[in-house]
Scaffold this active site. Structure first.
Site, short mmCIF file in Angstrom:
data_model
loop_
_atom_site.label_atom_id
_atom_site.label_comp_id
_atom_site.label_asym_id
_atom_site.label_seq_id
_atom_site.Cartn_x
_atom_site.Cartn_y
_atom_site.Cartn_z
N SER A 186 -60.11 2.94 39.38
CA SER A 186 -60.82 1.73 39.78
C SER A 186 -60.13 0.43 39.38
CB SER A 186 -62.23 1.75 39.20
OG SER A 186 -62.16 1.76 37.79
N HIS A 214 -65.19 6.56 42.78
CA HIS A 214 -64.76 5.44 43.64
C HIS A 214 -64.19 5.89 44.98
CE1 HIS A 214 -65.38 1.92 41.06
NE2 HIS A 214 -65.18 2.77 40.06
N LYS A 244 -72.45 4.17 43.46
CA LYS A 244 -71.47 3.18 43.95
C LYS A 244 -71.58 3.05 45.46
CE LYS A 244 -68.86 3.30 39.79
NZ LYS A 244 -68.13 4.19 38.90
C1 LIG Z 1 -68.60 4.56 37.61
C2 LIG Z 1 -68.03 5.84 37.23
C3 LIG Z 1 -68.81 6.83 36.63
C4 LIG Z 1 -70.24 6.58 36.25
O1 LIG Z 1 -71.08 6.66 37.34
P1 LIG Z 1 -72.59 6.12 37.22
O2 LIG Z 1 -73.29 6.83 38.32
O3 LIG Z 1 -72.53 4.66 37.38
O4 LIG Z 1 -73.07 6.55 35.87
C5 LIG Z 1 -68.25 8.04 36.36
N1 LIG Z 1 -66.95 8.29 36.65
C6 LIG Z 1 -66.16 7.37 37.22
C7 LIG Z 1 -64.74 7.70 37.54
C8 LIG Z 1 -66.67 6.10 37.53
O5 LIG Z 1 -65.89 5.19 38.08
#
Ligand SMILES: *Cc1c(COP(=O)(O)O)cnc(C)c1O
Length: 396
Positions: A186, A214, A244
């Site tokens: 990210s 992502h 996301k």
């Molecule tokens: C954002 C993210 C998470 C966490 O996800 P949430 O549903 O917001 O808890 C886990 N792994 C990665 C790679 C992320 O970018």
């Protein structure tokens, strides 16, 4: 009166963060997290959310959530294994597995929880995990929780991964070996080299785990990085988040039936934390239904990403080597980066600065997350503000 140990600890540590300018001040939104957000009465072009497809405010998702709340209430009432499993959770899991082209899926309350639960359900102190050095914090914590040996390999460096995989295998010290990577990273927007990772995993009999937080909804016609590379039957654990691109909240693992059955009896957040709410489950089902039926939102997202990248590049900014809509604007110096982000904010663009230690020293950047919900006019306005501030600060 003398201060307690805790008071001293907090005073010293908070003071240090604040004096170094590393204390993060949180700006509460006075609006939904859409393409325009309102903070302290100001409307800003929002380039900081992970709401890639604009689904967080989509009327179809809202209607689905409201209907589910009317029928099932606001809470699931129990953990999944007692009686918190609603028909909606089962439908959601079926939808996810179909979308991901896997046999089954299990849903968690968040992506973070998912990594806490899934890794330690399978790996233990007799095992080893090969982990990309830039993996997400929840992967790192999930690995630690398992008590397996953690061996970091250089970011997306397949020579290093192969070398370490060989060493670990030939040491004969470990029962199981797993390799874990983000699907899309990210901070730079680069994509994991999954075909090579799969080759190495096959050569050394390694379990594969891809956290596609992502990539889901963004790559592979929405189904993610694994599908993008045509590797749906080669990756053991496909992790995704509903938080996301899908716009809601939750996480999941998609994989073979036996794996999912095991996770349903062994992953601790599934067993000991209350199930996803009915509204979240229903909105997530709707999101996947939308993505399954059309790639219109992905197309819009990628068009907007390309447009913003081209614009920033033409202005003379260093936008790194992103392979996805994530668009870093690399300034370099940490305090200059923070100043740049602050001035963008004052002029109407909300794009957060990301600096050391989140990214290497000297690579401070303002990270832009364009979404399908942005209009060309919004992006043009953002670009003109970028140009103005960039010139004022002699960056371009
Ligand atoms: C954002 C993210 C998470 C966490 O996800 P949430 O549903 O917001 O808890 C886990 N792994 C990665 C790679 C992320 O970018």
């Amino acid at each position: 009166m003398e201060k307690s140990i805790l008071e001293n600890f907090l005073h010293d540590n908070l003071g240090e963060l604040k004096s170094k300018g590393l204390f993060n001040v949180i700006d509460p939104l006075e609006s939904a997290n859409g393409p325009i957000i309102r903070i302290s009465g100001l409307d800003l072009i929002n380039l900081s959310s992970n709401n890639y497809l604009g689904l967080a405010t989509d009327s179809r998702l809202k209607a689905a959530a409201i209907e589910a709340i009317d029928k099932f209430g606001v809470g699931a009432g129990a953990v999944r294994t007692i009686n918190g499993t609603l028909k909606l959770h089962v439908q959601l899991e079926e939808r996810i597995s179909r979308f991901k082209h896997t046999e089954a899926a299990i849903v968690f309350q968040s992506g973070f929880n998912c990594n806490m639960g899934a890794i330690s359900a399978v790996m233990d102190k007799n095992d080893a995990i090969l982990s990309d050095e830039l993996n997400h914090a929840s992967i790192i914590d999930g690995c630690r929780l398992s008590r397996a040996a953690i061996i970091a390999y250089k970011h997306s460096d397949m020579t290093d991964l192969r070398l370490k995989a060989k060493e670990v295998k030939e040491s004969g010290m470990y029962k199981k070996i797993m390799v874990i990577t983000d699907g899309v990273f990210s901070m730079d927007g680069d994509i994991a080299k999954l075909p090579e990772i799969v080759d190495i995993a096959e050569e050394f009999d390694i379990i594969t785990y891809v956290d596609d937080a992502h990539g889901s909804g963004v790559l592979g016609e929405g189904a993610g990085t694994v599908k993008h590379f045509g590797l749906s039957n080669k990756i053991d654990f496909q992790i995704g988040t509903l938080s996301k691109a899908l716009g809601v909240i939750g996480g999941y693992v998609a994989g073979k039936k036996d794996l999912i059955e095991w996770l349903k009896v062994r992953s601790r957040p599934f067993l000991f934390s209350t199930a996803l709410t009915p509204g979240d489950a229903a909105a997530s089902i709707k999101a996947i239904e939308i993505l399954s039926n059309s790639t219109e939102l992905q197309k819009k997202l990628w068009d907007n990403g390309d447009y913003l990248k081209r614009g920033l590049k033409t202005l003379g900014f260093n936008i790194g080597a992103s392979q996805t809509p994530i668009t870093p604007c690399i300034i370099g110096d940490e305090s200059l980066t923070q100043e740049f982000s602050k001035r963008l904010y004052k002029n109407g663009v909300y794009a957060k600065s990301i600096t050391f230690p989140t990214v290497p020293k000297g690579t401070g950047r303002v990270r832009n997350m364009p979404t399908a919900a942005h209009t060309k006019e919004m992006l043009d306005k953002a670009l003109s503000i970028y140009e103005q501030i960039g010139k004022e600060m002699n960056l371009i």
